[in-house]
Design a protein around this motif. Structure first.
Motif, PDB file in Angstrom:
ATOM      1  N   ILE A 116       0.858  -1.182   0.000  1.00  0.00           N
ATOM      2  CA  ILE A 116       0.000   0.000   0.000  1.00  0.00           C
ATOM      3  C   ILE A 116       0.896   1.234   0.000  1.00  0.00           C
ATOM      4  O   ILE A 116       2.009   1.205   0.519  1.00  0.00           O
ATOM      5  N   ALA A 117       0.434   2.327  -0.587  1.00  0.00           N
ATOM      6  CA  ALA A 117       1.222   3.566  -0.593  1.00  0.00           C
ATOM      7  C   ALA A 117       1.472   4.013   0.838  1.00  0.00           C
ATOM      8  O   ALA A 117       0.567   3.992   1.679  1.00  0.00           O
ATOM      9  N   ASN A 118       2.717   4.403   1.124  1.00  0.00           N
ATOM     10  CA  ASN A 118       3.069   4.819   2.479  1.00  0.00           C
ATOM     11  C   ASN A 118       2.263   6.015   2.951  1.00  0.00           C
ATOM     12  O   ASN A 118       1.967   6.143   4.143  1.00  0.00           O
ATOM     13  N   ASN A 119       1.902   6.890   2.026  1.00  0.00           N
ATOM     14  CA  ASN A 119       1.077   8.037   2.387  1.00  0.00           C
ATOM     15  C   ASN A 119      -0.283   7.580   2.919  1.00  0.00           C
ATOM     16  O   ASN A 119      -0.807   8.125   3.898  1.00  0.00           O
ATOM     17  N   GLU A 120      -0.847   6.555   2.261  1.00  0.00           N
ATOM     18  CA  GLU A 120      -2.124   6.009   2.715  1.00  0.00           C
ATOM     19  C   GLU A 120      -1.979   5.359   4.093  1.00  0.00           C
ATOM     20  O   GLU A 120      -2.850   5.478   4.945  1.00  0.00           O
ATOM     21  N   GLN A 121      -0.873   4.652   4.287  1.00  0.00           N
ATOM     22  CA  GLN A 121      -0.618   4.017   5.573  1.00  0.00           C
ATOM     23  C   GLN A 121      -0.545   5.050   6.691  1.00  0.00           C
ATOM     24  O   GLN A 121      -1.084   4.852   7.777  1.00  0.00           O
ATOM     25  N   SER A 122       0.139   6.157   6.408  1.00  0.00           N
ATOM     26  CA  SER A 122       0.270   7.231   7.399  1.00  0.00           C
ATOM     27  C   SER A 122      -1.094   7.803   7.769  1.00  0.00           C
ATOM     28  O   SER A 122      -1.360   8.090   8.935  1.00  0.00           O
ATOM     29  N   ILE A 123      -1.955   7.973   6.749  1.00  0.00           N
ATOM     30  CA  ILE A 123      -3.301   8.500   7.006  1.00  0.00           C
ATOM     31  C   ILE A 123      -4.106   7.534   7.864  1.00  0.00           C
ATOM     32  O   ILE A 123      -4.809   7.942   8.800  1.00  0.00           O
ATOM     33  N   HIS A 124      -4.003   6.212   7.566  1.00  0.00           N
ATOM     34  CA  HIS A 124      -4.697   5.199   8.374  1.00  0.00           C
ATOM     35  C   HIS A 124      -4.265   5.282   9.832  1.00  0.00           C
ATOM     36  O   HIS A 124      -5.097   5.236  10.753  1.00  0.00           O
ATOM     37  N   GLU A 125      -2.962   5.405  10.049  1.00  0.00           N
ATOM     38  CA  GLU A 125      -2.435   5.465  11.418  1.00  0.00           C
ATOM     39  C   GLU A 125      -2.890   6.729  12.127  1.00  0.00           C
ATOM     40  O   GLU A 125      -3.243   6.707  13.313  1.00  0.00           O
ATOM     41  N   MET A 126      -2.867   7.860  11.408  1.00  0.00           N
ATOM     42  CA  MET A 126      -3.322   9.123  11.996  1.00  0.00           C
ATOM     43  C   MET A 126      -4.811   9.088  12.316  1.00  0.00           C
ATOM     44  O   MET A 126      -5.249   9.640  13.338  1.00  0.00           O
TER      45      MET A 126
END
Length: 237
Positions: A116-126
């Motif tokens: 998955i795109a790391n940007n998407e992962q960051s948003i999920h975590e946030m």
């Protein structure tokens, strides 16, 4: 003479907005007060970090609005007069960018190690840590701030339509990927992230009004963030 003076003014404002925006991203100005006070930002309670981050983002957004205020006022007046025509004619482009993004994402997942795109992962975590803050900044601040920077400011610098669309879209897509790059596969995500950038830039070229692409960007982020929150809630049932 007046035309040349206005072009020079727009050019300087565009450069100023870009310089300010990228200086904030690539230099730790956000953490400067804590460094001066010798406070470990990471050790602060989450709620304090969220409040501080939100205030900082609002101030940053406010400065960008101030720099572009004359052009934004003109676009707002135009939007009031022509909003029905703009959205009847150009809202369809949201469905086009959504379809193109989905298709390119599927191809990347199909032909790569399923990352998955790391940007998407960051948003999920946030979203898990601070759902309200993440939703507000991603839906109400980020779309307009990004349009003012990646579309309006760059348009002030580049007058050629095709070059503007290419530069605006690629810079927009690249910044969503390279700041959180962990493998070369992730570079492929520049494609789906650049697609909305190309389309938003095209809308600015066609309408000469930043709020057309701004509101479509707002709708895009709002729908996607709402879906992500819904999936998180369903996952907790």
């Amino acid at each position: 003479m007046k035309n040349e003076s206005q072009k020079t003014k727009h050019l300087s404002i565009g450069i100023g907005v870009l310089f300010f925006y990228f200086a904030i991203i690539f230099f730790p100005f956000q953490l400067l007060p804590f460094s001066l006070l010798d406070i470990d930002y990471k050790m602060l309670p989450l709620w304090i970090r969220i409040i501080y981050a939100f205030i900082f983002e609002v101030i940053q957004f406010g400065i960008i609005i101030f720099l572009l205020k004359d052009q934004l006022k003109k676009d707002l007046i135009d939007l009031k007069q022509n909003h029905n025509e703009y959205f009847k004619k150009y809202f369809i482009y949201w469905f086009i960018l959504l379809g193109a993004m989905m298709a390119s994402n599927l191809l990347i997942v199909w032909f790569t190690p399923n990352e998955i795109a790391n940007n998407e992962q960051s948003i999920h975590e946030m979203l898990k840590m601070a759902p309200i803050y993440t939703f507000i900044t991603a839906v109400f601040i980020a779309p307009f701030q990004e349009e003012f920077v990646f579309r309006k400011a760059i348009r002030n610098i580049i007058s050629n339509d095709i070059l503007f669309i290419l530069v605006s879209g690629l810079l927009f897509g690249s910044l969503h990927v390279v700041t959180s790059l962990t493998s070369w596969w992730q570079l492929l995500y520049i494609i789906p992230y650049s697609i909305p950038g190309f389309i938003f830039a095209y809308l600015l070229v066609k309408t000469n009004n930043i709020f057309v692409s701004g509101f479509i960007h707002f709708i895009h982020n709002g729908v996607l963030m709402s879906l992500q929150i819904l999936l998180l809630l369903l996952g907790q049932l």
